[in-house]
Design an enzyme around this catalytic site. Structure first.
Site, mmCIF file in Angstrom:
data_model
loop_
_atom_site.group_PDB
_atom_site.id
_atom_site.type_symbol
_atom_site.label_atom_id
_atom_site.label_comp_id
_atom_site.label_asym_id
_atom_site.label_seq_id
_atom_site.Cartn_x
_atom_site.Cartn_y
_atom_site.Cartn_z
ATOM 1 N N CYS A 1 -9.501 -65.879 7.697
ATOM 2 C CA CYS A 1 -8.937 -66.458 6.474
ATOM 3 C C CYS A 1 -9.951 -66.404 5.330
ATOM 4 C CB CYS A 1 -8.477 -67.884 6.724
ATOM 5 S SG CYS A 1 -9.752 -68.988 7.371
ATOM 6 N N HIS B 1 -10.401 -74.058 6.863
ATOM 7 C CA HIS B 1 -9.444 -72.985 6.589
ATOM 8 C C HIS B 1 -9.523 -72.606 5.123
ATOM 9 C CE1 HIS B 1 -5.944 -70.459 6.996
ATOM 10 N NE2 HIS B 1 -5.278 -71.158 6.095
#
Length: 865
Positions: free
Chosen positions: A244, A790
């Site tokens: 990510c 994230h």
């Protein structure tokens, strides 16, 4: 017409002939071609056909011929041919208004090692269904041979790139080089009435030399504009496993309009394969391929495996599937793209000169000129600025001014939240007892800030200094001696003590007294053993040390704890009579033999049956379980490097009765945490971060500057100022801090402008005419903590006039633009505003969605939508 245009327009382009055939045989036949059209992938082999010295030979052989031409040469030849016909009163189909069929085709080219053969693969995944069929019809033939003349030099570049590889570098699937071409043909009626752009025009193959053929124009545009119809750019990237961070950074860069225009244009001609600092162009090719996929028509989310493989190859730190930092990837990617696209082939040497009192404008231009002489790329043009660095020697006041380039600004987050900390202060001369002091310091402060605040709180005299340490299990386990360490290393549940020592003894050794007494424990079934208790006491050591000196120092430190009704025992009574063993021997602590000596005596009950109240034992920090008894007349010698002498004090009951040592057992914690309470969210503005960035501050002890005036390394003061700003301003918010012991993330909410970041007051160069106003168009976000988190990206889409959330493969619109301002913002992407500050009209080049590419044409570079 092409051969005539080469001569008339003086186009110096030598064509290299290739014979194309399906891999596995010279011809498929009818069934083979039908099977090929129905397959998902097709592969062809291009082999040099040097016997075809001229294109006429292809015509005589009955071959279907194509010319591979770069867009700039194509435009030059077209202009000459049209002008030539017009001068003779004839009309030409090579005008800008001519209707054409344009077939964009994506190929993947690889080299068979040791040969001149090229393998060309065509996949349905890279092309629309209709263009996939057309591409196969172009290269596959049932009866006639297919010849391709390369006037662009691309095939030679691919071959040379392969030959220059090291022999030990094994060939793998990710070594395929993407090549996008545009096929121009008007042998069929125009499809959907599409009109060609002014730099993309169909060519009629009326010439006998290239009859039945066409022009394959590599998808290049020397003007840097968009070469083909593009999609909306709302395509996600699959998460390959903790990638990510890569997806977030790539989406932000892939929506930087100037870079999009460049990589959808003629960027291949600027590839620098000879740069030893680059990646032989492979990183630029891979990123360019990724950008084109993200802006493909009717595209869907895809897996960026090839790009990830390139990263792992050239930057092993990004290999595997561990979590990484999106800003670190961004820094590597921008630097790598710059080196791959550097237009400077031979970098000249330029010696950096000091300012020597010259005007800043002159020095800045000199530094910038030297920089551009060695670095010239789209990345420099777009993303690099310049700042002024000023160093001042604290002694001779020598001033050194340099001007250095920057790719992005890393801004500190100033802390507006104060941290409350409690520390217990001890005197070492026995004048006063221990006292706890509570101080408030900035949450982002360091040990120096804490010690300064504590010094003011306890009214430290000018001739005193503080030795701060952490206490655990009645031992000093850590000394806060590095002033630059962050106070985040100190937890709220820790217990800190500070000892007042003479300032003139700084660097001298100290003695640390650890107390122990006989206690019974359940684990040993009621049997008594020696246990540490209380807080260690500290005293400054004189030059000459013996047992009696140690005893007197302890008595002095114990003065505040003395029970007034008891008389002080003499030294022999306190410590007991000297044993017959080692009665007159000296203790040499400068040798490892003393530390590991077999004379370590673990005092038992038999040793403490004397009339005295305590015994002294010498410990070492290296071997805490090794110790030896100290006699009153024994001399103790320390090594030159030894800073602390550890002495265990074994107390008897009659000695404990003379002192009240309870205060040593009741140290407060740094901060007493209250359950179910939440500290307020820390906030600051982006301008406050800029102020902290340009604030003058002294260099750390590890970053000493060599002063040319003093001819010595000095802890100079340093100040940074912005001098020249780039078109694209990337701002990195320093949320992550690292030290020798911990890693920490700041969740500070930074209030950053969206529509008008005004940096006019921060620019020192007032002579420039460029705008200093910027607007936000992308944000890389990090959610979570250091241990796990994230990354996502917020991107403004010019075509949709809306902000979008790119969360790996998921792309969703945001209803409210203010929702992009969160405490997760990590990297901010701004673009310069020219004139009006409304977000719609800030760009001089607009990417048009595929639904807008109708008969009216595609917006060219420099056109406003």
């Amino acid at each position: 017409w092409w051969r005539e245009a080469q001569e008339g327009a003086e186009i110096d382009a030598h064509g290299i002939p290739y014979a194309a055939a399906p891999s596995g045989g010279p011809s498929y036949g009818f069934r083979g071609v039908l099977s090929l059209l129905m397959s998902e992938n097709a592969a062809f082999t291009l082999r040099r056909a040097d016997d075809l010295l001229q294109p006429e030979a292809s015509a005589k052989a009955g071959a279907r011929s194509y010319a591979l031409v770069a867009a700039d040469l194509f435009g030059k030849a077209r202009t000459w041919h049209s002008d030539s016909l017009k001068s003779n009163g004839k009309s030409s189909l090579l005008t800008e208004e001519a209707s054409v069929n344009i077939y964009p085709i994506m190929l993947r080219v690889s080299v068979t090692r040791g040969t001149n053969a090229l393998t060309v693969k065509i996949s349905r995944k890279d092309n629309s269904a209709e263009n996939f069929k057309r591409a196969n019809k172009i290269l596959a033939s049932e009866s006639e041979p297919v010849h391709i003349w390369d006037f662009s030099g691309r095939t030679t570049f691919i071959l040379m790139n392969e030959w220059n590889r090291m022999p030990q570098d094994p060939r793998s699937s990710d070594q395929e080089m993407p090549l996008e071409i545009q096929f121009y043909d008007i042998s069929e009626p125009p499809a959907n009435g599409a009109a060609g752009r002014k730099d993309e025009l169909a060519l009629t193959m009326g010439s006998s030399a290239l009859s039945n053929g066409g022009i394959m124009d590599m998808d290049l545009d020397s003007s840097g504009g968009i070469c083909k119809q593009v999609g909306s750019g709302l395509i996600g990237l699959d998460n390959l496993g903790n990638t990510c961070f890569m997806n977030s950074a790539v989406q932000c860069l892939a929506h930087t309009s100037k870079l999009v225009d460049y990589f959808l244009g003629d960027y291949q001609k600027e590839i620098n394969t000879q740069n030893p600092l680059g990646m032989k162009g492979e990183l630029a090719y891979s990123f360019g391929d990724l950008v084109r996929k993200l802006w493909a028509i009717d595209g869907t989310s895809f897996s960026p495996r090839q790009f990830k493989a390139k990263l792992a190859r050239f930057a092993p730190q990004f290999s595997g599937f561990n979590q990484h930092d999106s800003q670190e990837l961004l820094a590597f990617l921008l630097d790598g793209l710059h080196e791959d696209l550097n237009r400077v082939k031979c970098k000249p040497y330029a010696e950096a000169k000091d300012s020597d009192g010259r005007p800043d404008e002159e020095v800045a231009d000199e530094y910038w000129g030297n920089h551009l002489a060695r670095n010239d790329s789209i990345i420099v043009d777009t993303c690099q600025g310049q700042y002024k660095s000023t160093l001042v020697c604290p002694l001779c006041k020598k001033v050194s001014i340099t001007f250095d380039p920057f790719m992005y600004l890393s801004l500190p987050l100033p802390s507006t939240t104060m941290r409350t900390m409690t520390v217990t202060v001890f005197s070492t001369d026995g004048s006063i007892g221990p006292s706890p002091y509570t101080v408030s310091i900035p949450k982002s402060g360091d040990f120096k800030t804490l010690i300064n605040a504590l010094s003011n709180a306890c009214s430290l005299r000018d001739d005193e200094r503080l030795l701060v340490a952490e206490v655990y299990n009645s031992s000093l386990i850590r000394y806060l001696e590095d002033p630059s360490d962050d106070i985040s290393l100190i937890r709220d549940g820790d217990k800190l003590v500070a000892y007042r020592l003479p300032k003139d003894s700084e660097g001298a050794a100290v003695v640390v007294f650890k107390s122990e007494r006989m206690e019974s424990s359940i684990s040993s079934f009621g049997r008594k053993s020696w246990k540490n208790f209380g807080t260690p006491l500290v005293s400054n050591l004189p030059d000459t040390i013996d047992g009696r000196t140690i005893y007197n120092l302890l008595l002095k430190a114990l003065t505040p704890f003395r029970e007034p009704k008891d008389d002080v025992l003499d030294a022999d009574q306190i410590t007991g009579k000297s044993s017959s063993v080692n009665e007159t021997s000296d203790i040499d602590m400068s040798s490892d033999a003393a530390e590991c000596s077999s004379m370590n005596t673990n005092a038992g009950e038999d040793d403490m049956t004397t009339e005295g109240g305590m015994l002294f034992f010498l410990n070492t920090e290296r071997f805490p379980n090794q110790r030896m008894k100290i006699e009153m007349d024994q001399t103790i010698t320390l090594s030159n490097l030894q800073k602390r002498l550890i002495v265990s004090v074994s107390w008897q009951d009659n000695g404990l009765k003379q002192y009240n040592l309870d205060p040593l057992d009741s140290l407060p914690e740094v901060y007493k945490t209250v359950l179910f309470t939440r500290r307020p969210q820390e906030t600051c503005s982006l301008y406050a971060c800029l102020e902290a960035f340009i604030k003058e501050e002294p260099l750390g002890p590890e970053d000493m500057w060599y002063c040319p005036g003093c001819k010595e390394h000095r802890q100079a003061s340093k100040k940074l100022d912005l001098w020249r700003l780039p078109e694209i301003l990337i701002i990195h918010l320093k949320r992550f801090s690292y030290s020798r012991y911990t890693k920490n993330k700041l969740d500070t909410y930074v209030d950053f402008p969206i529509h008008d970041l005004d940096l006019s007051s921060y620019i020192r160069d007032r002579s420039g005419q460029m705008s200093n106003h910027y607007q936000l168009y992308a944000v890389s976000n990090h959610y979570g903590s250091m241990g796990g988190g994230h990354y996502t990206a917020y991107v403004y889409n010019d075509g949709k006039k809306k902000w979008y959330d790119f969360d790996d493969r998921c792309v969703s619109g945001l209803e409210n633009e203010d929702s992009i301002k969160t405490s997760a913002a990590y990297v901010l992407f701004y673009r310069r505003v020219h004139g009006d500050t409304s977000l719609v009209d800030t760009e001089t080049t607009t990417i048009v969605e595929s639904t807008d590419c109708t008969t009216s044409g595609v917006a060219a570079a420099g056109d406003d939508l």
